[in-house]
Design an enzyme around this catalytic site. Structure first.
Site, mmCIF file in Angstrom:
data_model
loop_
_atom_site.group_PDB
_atom_site.id
_atom_site.type_symbol
_atom_site.label_atom_id
_atom_site.label_comp_id
_atom_site.label_asym_id
_atom_site.label_seq_id
_atom_site.Cartn_x
_atom_site.Cartn_y
_atom_site.Cartn_z
ATOM 1 N N SER A 164 0.786 -0.988 0.245
ATOM 2 C CA SER A 164 0.385 -0.513 -0.023
ATOM 3 C C SER A 164 0.964 1.072 0.190
ATOM 4 C CB SER A 164 -0.782 0.198 1.043
ATOM 5 O OG SER A 164 -2.247 0.332 0.643
ATOM 6 N N ASP A 187 -9.725 -4.815 -4.677
ATOM 7 C CA ASP A 187 -8.936 -4.691 -4.005
ATOM 8 C C ASP A 187 -9.775 -3.149 -4.185
ATOM 9 O OD1 ASP A 187 -7.500 -3.040 -2.177
ATOM 10 O OD2 ASP A 187 -5.792 -3.573 -2.983
ATOM 11 N N HIS A 232 -7.771 -6.220 -0.053
ATOM 12 C CA HIS A 232 -6.345 -5.240 0.053
ATOM 13 C C HIS A 232 -5.538 -5.783 1.569
ATOM 14 C CE1 HIS A 232 -4.377 -1.670 0.062
ATOM 15 N NE2 HIS A 232 -3.427 -1.402 1.249
#
Length: 653
Positions: free
Chosen positions: A201, A307, A338
């Site tokens: 991320s 995601d 995610h």
């Protein structure tokens, strides 16, 4: 443009001179001379006795305007034996804003320190696993976080320079100090400068951004669920994806010291990222795709196809740009949301990552460059590979909607349709509501469906949906989704865990110390039995019809044409299932609604979907030819409504 399969030969990664250097390094890093070049680094160095130290690297910036250049904290774990012998080693680096505020990984680990300020617990398994194998691991606190000076600027110059300066220091081009405020210099004499960046991320986003500077010494990056353009994290063609901007995010991760000093930077973020969705220079600075031509590092990209935090809109443009510039690439696409691959395919991930770093940083000829480019999760824990991605033979095919036997229940095929379909935006409904009632007229969507397929149909890459719509009000948001209609068992990406369940048992990945365990909770796939799967999405503000950078008010009763960019995917619609295109308004919890509630009339003759089909139009024609029973209209069951969109890249709930 669609993702392209163009790619340089995966095996032409290193020059002969580099190969010779790699062979020499392999000899230096191997304690016993071997008759053949090593193919795998082994855990022969002590983790318990490793050197643990901290330095502060000068970024050359003064983000907090205190009259001094900012220093970022760099925590290092490296083998003591190699330091004693003077052998230089490569570095694996994770630069993060989360080491103190929020934690890393499925167990939200934070850095901890001893009385001298040296790191005791380094989050995740990277140091436990790779330091005994002859690597150094480096954890960098981004400017404005934890023990670093400066201010968080959410993917901008300060964020990227925080990590780039460390790569420069590792290669002898930047200054560092043994303390945050002192003058005693710290030299990176223990490394050969070869650096690989990894992270999920925001951390992986920093890896993308640093690679896009072209910095020398960065050999490879492994971005996991990472952002490639920050505009696309907050907006989709003018449509806001969240109810707040990057100023909220910077405040979320700022250290107390940064909050006290960074009000001016916060205001610049607010001013640079207006909620109008207009493109500004703020977003240009944070667009790494435009600088793909500068990338020197190889890229091993990992992303969840479902995601909904860092959405797969971040995969297509970046992957395509890297391909066009001849960057060596590898990709994993999971069915999760995610989620880190350590938590959805642990043993295979550690093994693959190990071989990747051995190849890229140690120069070991271990064969990973001859393996398929892509691993794709087709069903929970069932993976297939593709020698290149998207696969050869993928061709953009134009599918056209047409009216059907009832309003809003149309057909999808190769023949141009005529007539119109209308729907009224209902911000209380989402893609799951539309798909559940795909075979029934509802006022909130227009659906277009193929007949049941007589053979499998694979979509691989990014799609585009062009819509010509006439609104009744001055504002309108649009959603287009592709749906696989048919029973399946999928990872439950909409549930807590986003496709995984966390267990109590632990597995260990390297040696541990009293303060840093290498043992992590096991996971398993969390699945759902569904009647449909939404597998690609796109959104837009119709007011951006004339410009991707600026929206304008609409004239009610006037037709406008806009193209929505749908997320990259790799999905097989099986024989017996149907492929659907749904066009609607606000996708609840995935985009914010417009200021009005419009009804939109679609001109079907000027509406189409360009989709990446393996086999192209011929494959579609074959899959939709023949007889197959069309199911009776019924309410279909899928995953629950998408959860309210997260505002923090790196977290899941």
């Amino acid at each position: 443009m669609p993702i392209r399969a163009r790619r340089m030969r995966f095996t032409t990664w290193r020059s002969l001179a580099t190969a010779a250097t790699a062979a020499l390094m392999a000899t230096l890093l191997t304690p016993v001379a071997a008759h053949s070049a090593p193919r795998e680094s082994t855990p022969i160095y002590s983790y318990d006795n490793a050197i643990r130290e901290s330095v502060w690297v000068d970024t050359g910036l003064d983000g907090d305007s205190d009259g001094k250049t900012d220093r970022v904290a760099v925590d290092i774990v490296r083998p003591r034996e190699l330091a004693a012998s003077g052998r230089k080693i490569p570095v694996i680096m994770d630069a993060s804003p989360y080491y103190s505020c929020c934690g890393r990984g499925n167990e939200s680990q934070k850095k901890t320190y001893d009385a001298s300020g040296n790191v005791v617990q380094m989050p995740l398994f990277y140091d436990n696993y790779f330091v005994p194998r002859g690597y150094a691991f480096v954890g960098v606190d981004l400017a404005g976080t934890n023990r670093s000076d400066g201010c968080v600027d959410v993917g901008g110059r300060s964020d990227i320079q925080s990590a780039k300066a460390v790569v420069d220091w590792l290669n002898g081009r930047a200054k560092a100090y043994t303390t945050r405020t002192g003058t005693a210099a710290a030299k990176a004499t223990w490394t050969n400068g070869k650096t690989g960046m990894i992270g999920k991320s925001w951390d992986g986003t920093i890896a993308n951004g640093v690679a896009a500077t072209g910095v020398k010494g960065l050999e490879t990056i492994v971005p996991i669920s990472a952002i490639s353009s920050w505009y696309d994290y907050y907006f989709s063609e003018g449509a806001p994806l969240y109810d707040s901007g990057p100023d909220w995010l910077s405040d979320y991760v700022d250290s107390p010291d940064a909050r006290a000093k960074c009000a001016a930077v916060q205001q610049k973020i607010v001013d640079g990222a207006p909620r109008t969705g207009d493109w500004t220079s703020f977003w240009t600075e944070r667009d790494y795709v435009k600088d793909a031509s500068k990338v020197r590092a190889s890229v091993f990209l990992v992303h969840g196809a479902q995601d909904l935090n860092v959405r797969t809109q971040h995969v297509g443009p970046w992957w395509d740009a890297l391909a066009e510039n001849g960057v060596d690439r590898k990709i994993w696409i999971s069915q999760t949301g995610h989620v880190d691959p350590f938590d959805f395919r642990r043993a295979e991930w550690v093994d693959t990552l190990h071989r990747w770093f051995d190849h890229e940083l140690l120069g070991y000829d271990n064969g990973i460059d001859d393996e398929p480019m892509a691993d794709i999760e087709r069903h929970p824990d069932q993976w297939v590979t593709s020698s290149v991605w998207p696969p050869r033979g993928t061709d953009t095919t134009t599918l056209r909607p047409a009216t059907g036997s009832a309003a809003g229940v149309g057909t999808l095929g190769l023949t141009k349709g005529f007539g119109t379909e209308s729907f009224t935006d209902n911000p209380q409904l989402s893609e799951t509501d539309w798909a559940a009632y795909i075979d029934q007229p509802t006022p909130d969507k227009a659906g277009f469906v193929t007949q049941p397929l007589t053979r499998d149909l694979r979509l691989s890459g990014s799609s585009k949906v062009t819509v010509t719509a006439t609104p009744t009000t001055s504002t309108a948001h649009l959603t287009a989704v592709l749906v696989d209609l048919g029973p399946d068992t999928i990872r439950d990406y909409a549930a807590s865990g986003e496709g995984i369940s966390t267990l109590t048992d632990r597995t260990c990945w390297g040696p541990s110390t009293t303060g840093d365990s290498s043992c992590f909770k096991e996971t398993r796939s969390k699945n759902a039995d569904v009647d449909y799967t939404v597998f690609s999405r796109g959104w837009a503000d119709l007011g951006n019809y004339a410009s991707a950078t600026k929206g304008v008010p609409l004239t009610p009763g006037k037709a406008y044409t806009i193209t929505l960019d749908l997320a990259a995917t790799d999905h097989v619609v099986p024989k017996g299932h149907r492929l659907a295109l749904i066009v609607a308004g606000t996708d609840k919890d995935l985009i914010d609604p417009p200021s009005t509630t419009p009804t939109l009339k679609l001109d079907l003759a000027r509406t189409s979907a360009k989709v990446p089909l393996v086999g192209g139009a011929k494959a579609f024609s074959k899959a939709t030819t023949g007889s197959a029973a069309t199911p009776s209209p019924s309410v279909l069951d899928g995953v629950r409504d998408p959860r309210a969109a997260l505002r923090v890249p790196g977290e899941s709930s």
